[in-house]
Design a protein around this motif. Sequence first.
Motif, short mmCIF file in Angstrom:
data_model
loop_
_atom_site.label_atom_id
_atom_site.label_comp_id
_atom_site.label_asym_id
_atom_site.label_seq_id
_atom_site.Cartn_x
_atom_site.Cartn_y
_atom_site.Cartn_z
N LEU A 1 0.83 -1.20 0.00
CA LEU A 1 0.00 0.00 0.00
C LEU A 1 0.87 1.26 0.00
O LEU A 1 0.73 2.11 0.88
N PRO A 2 1.79 1.39 -0.96
CA PRO A 2 2.66 2.57 -0.94
C PRO A 2 1.87 3.86 -1.15
O PRO A 2 0.93 3.90 -1.94
N GLY A 3 2.23 4.87 -0.40
CA GLY A 3 1.58 6.16 -0.53
C GLY A 3 0.25 6.29 0.19
O GLY A 3 -0.40 7.32 0.09
N VAL A 4 -0.16 5.26 0.92
CA VAL A 4 -1.42 5.31 1.66
C VAL A 4 -1.12 5.69 3.11
O VAL A 4 -0.24 5.11 3.73
N ALA A 5 -1.85 6.67 3.62
CA ALA A 5 -1.68 7.07 5.02
C ALA A 5 -2.27 6.00 5.92
O ALA A 5 -3.26 5.34 5.56
N ALA A 6 -1.68 5.81 7.10
CA ALA A 6 -2.14 4.78 8.03
C ALA A 6 -3.60 4.99 8.44
O ALA A 6 -4.35 4.03 8.64
N ASP A 7 -4.04 6.25 8.52
CA ASP A 7 -5.43 6.51 8.92
C ASP A 7 -6.42 6.28 7.77
O ASP A 7 -7.63 6.37 7.97
N ALA A 8 -5.93 5.95 6.58
CA ALA A 8 -6.81 5.65 5.44
C ALA A 8 -6.95 4.15 5.21
O ALA A 8 -7.43 3.72 4.17
N ILE A 9 -6.55 3.36 6.21
CA ILE A 9 -6.64 1.89 6.12
C ILE A 9 -7.70 1.41 7.09
O ILE A 9 -7.72 1.82 8.25
N GLU A 10 -8.60 0.55 6.60
CA GLU A 10 -9.64 -0.05 7.45
C GLU A 10 -9.48 -1.56 7.45
O GLU A 10 -9.32 -2.16 6.39
N LEU A 11 -9.55 -2.16 8.64
CA LEU A 11 -9.52 -3.61 8.79
C LEU A 11 -10.78 -4.04 9.52
O LEU A 11 -11.10 -3.50 10.57
N ASP A 12 -11.47 -5.01 8.95
CA ASP A 12 -12.69 -5.54 9.57
C ASP A 12 -12.65 -7.05 9.52
O ASP A 12 -12.22 -7.63 8.53
N VAL A 13 -13.13 -7.68 10.59
CA VAL A 13 -13.30 -9.13 10.61
C VAL A 13 -14.75 -9.41 10.99
O VAL A 13 -15.25 -8.93 12.00
#
Length: 145
Positions: free
Chosen positions: A48-60
């Motif tokens: 995920l190059p160039g993606v800010a950490a706060d723009a990542i969502e993880l759901d289970v």
Amino acid sequence: MLMRTDPFRELDRLAQQVFNGSGTWTRPTAMPMDAYRSGDEFVVAFDLPGVAADAIELDVERNVLTVKAERRPSLSGDTVEMQVSERPLGVFSRQLFLGDTLDTDNIQAGYEAGVLTLRIPVSEKAKPRKIAVTAGDQDVKQINA
């Protein structure tokens, strides 16, 4: 200014944009990943190059792990005049169906240098273990007693 162009590379880039397009929240683009088992954990790495950490969502949910990320334009405004724009923008997503042998309650996630790494432990019931064998005489005595 010296500029070198490769017409085939440009054609390939244009074809990729037309057929793949930029991802949206309703139709995200898949992200590349590696997955492997290392000892007692399952490791998944997403590029995920160039993606800010706060723009990542993880759901289970149940045994389905969903990873969504959004790469936003880094420059914007009236004074910015883009000369070359080859980096894909938009939404990226991937779903993994996790087996019952993985402990989804204890997933660890880390993000460094544009790589999201998930570490999913193998559940205790899936780890190899020894089973004690009893002699046939002992079982018979317990049943008759």
